[in-house]
Design an enzyme around this catalytic site. Sequence first.
Site, PDB file in Angstrom:
ATOM      1  N   TYR A  68      37.020  37.607  55.233  1.00 57.39           N
ATOM      2  CA  TYR A  68      36.632  37.994  53.873  1.00 57.39           C
ATOM      3  C   TYR A  68      35.488  37.130  53.380  1.00 57.39           C
ATOM      4  O   TYR A  68      35.200  36.066  53.928  1.00 57.39           O
ATOM      5  CB  TYR A  68      37.823  37.952  52.907  1.00 57.39           C
ATOM      6  CG  TYR A  68      38.137  36.594  52.319  1.00 57.39           C
ATOM      7  CD1 TYR A  68      37.694  36.261  51.038  1.00 57.39           C
ATOM      8  CD2 TYR A  68      38.863  35.638  53.023  1.00 57.39           C
ATOM      9  CE1 TYR A  68      37.980  35.018  50.490  1.00 57.39           C
ATOM     10  CE2 TYR A  68      39.150  34.411  52.487  1.00 57.39           C
ATOM     11  CZ  TYR A  68      38.711  34.094  51.208  1.00 57.39           C
ATOM     12  OH  TYR A  68      38.981  32.863  50.672  1.00 57.39           O
ATOM     13  N   CYS A  69      34.821  37.641  52.337  1.00 60.21           N
ATOM     14  CA  CYS A  69      33.720  36.918  51.711  1.00 60.21           C
ATOM     15  C   CYS A  69      33.805  37.142  50.200  1.00 60.21           C
ATOM     16  O   CYS A  69      34.894  37.219  49.652  1.00 60.21           O
ATOM     17  CB  CYS A  69      32.381  37.374  52.292  1.00 60.21           C
ATOM     18  SG  CYS A  69      32.020  39.133  52.057  1.00 60.21           S
ATOM     19  N   ARG A  70      32.689  37.276  49.547  1.00 61.36           N
ATOM     20  CA  ARG A  70      32.689  37.492  48.099  1.00 61.36           C
ATOM     21  C   ARG A  70      33.028  38.946  47.763  1.00 61.36           C
ATOM     22  O   ARG A  70      33.882  39.217  46.947  1.00 61.36           O
ATOM     23  CB  ARG A  70      31.328  37.108  47.507  1.00 61.36           C
ATOM     24  CG  ARG A  70      31.244  37.303  46.009  1.00 61.36           C
ATOM     25  CD  ARG A  70      29.887  36.818  45.473  1.00 61.36           C
ATOM     26  NE  ARG A  70      29.780  37.089  44.051  1.00 61.36           N
ATOM     27  CZ  ARG A  70      29.265  38.193  43.539  1.00 61.36           C
ATOM     28  NH1 ARG A  70      28.810  39.154  44.338  1.00 61.36           N
ATOM     29  NH2 ARG A  70      29.208  38.360  42.236  1.00 61.36           N
ATOM     30  N   ILE A  98      36.782  38.020  47.624  1.00 64.20           N
ATOM     31  CA  ILE A  98      37.383  37.139  46.624  1.00 64.20           C
ATOM     32  C   ILE A  98      37.307  37.753  45.233  1.00 64.20           C
ATOM     33  O   ILE A  98      38.175  37.497  44.390  1.00 64.20           O
ATOM     34  CB  ILE A  98      36.738  35.723  46.673  1.00 64.20           C
ATOM     35  CG1 ILE A  98      37.589  34.690  45.925  1.00 64.20           C
ATOM     36  CG2 ILE A  98      35.318  35.753  46.131  1.00 64.20           C
ATOM     37  CD1 ILE A  98      38.865  34.303  46.612  1.00 64.20           C
TER      38      ILE A  98
END
Length: 112
Positions: A68-70, A98
Site C-alpha cells: 500500500y501507499c498513499r 492510507i
Amino acid sequence: MSAGSQFSDISLDELKSGLASGRILLVDVREADEYAAGHIAGALFNPLSKFDPSKLPVASEGQQVVIYCRSGRRSVSAMEQARLLGRRDANTHFGGGILAWLDAGEPVVQGM
C-alpha cells in the site's frame, strides 16, 4: 500495464481481517516522512524511491503480501517492479491506501 488485469485490490475489511489473523504481510511503499507520520500497524517499510523487491517478505503458506501507499499509484508501480524481478506473489494492493484507511477512522502508528 493495466492494474485491473494483472493485480488484485483488497478491501478495507479484508485487509483488517488478514492483519488480525496474520494472513497478510503488509508493505508500505511511501517515503520515510510519510511512513513516520502515520502507518498501518505492522507494515514493513520499503519506500518506492529505493524499492527493492528482494526485500519484500516471503509469504508462508496461507499468507499474502499486500502493498500500500498513499492512494494506490505507487503500490501499482511497486507491484510492477516486483513482477519484473520475478515476484509473482506480490500482486495485491490496498488500492485506497492510507487515505482510505484514515477516512475509515482506522488507527495509525507514528514513527519509524
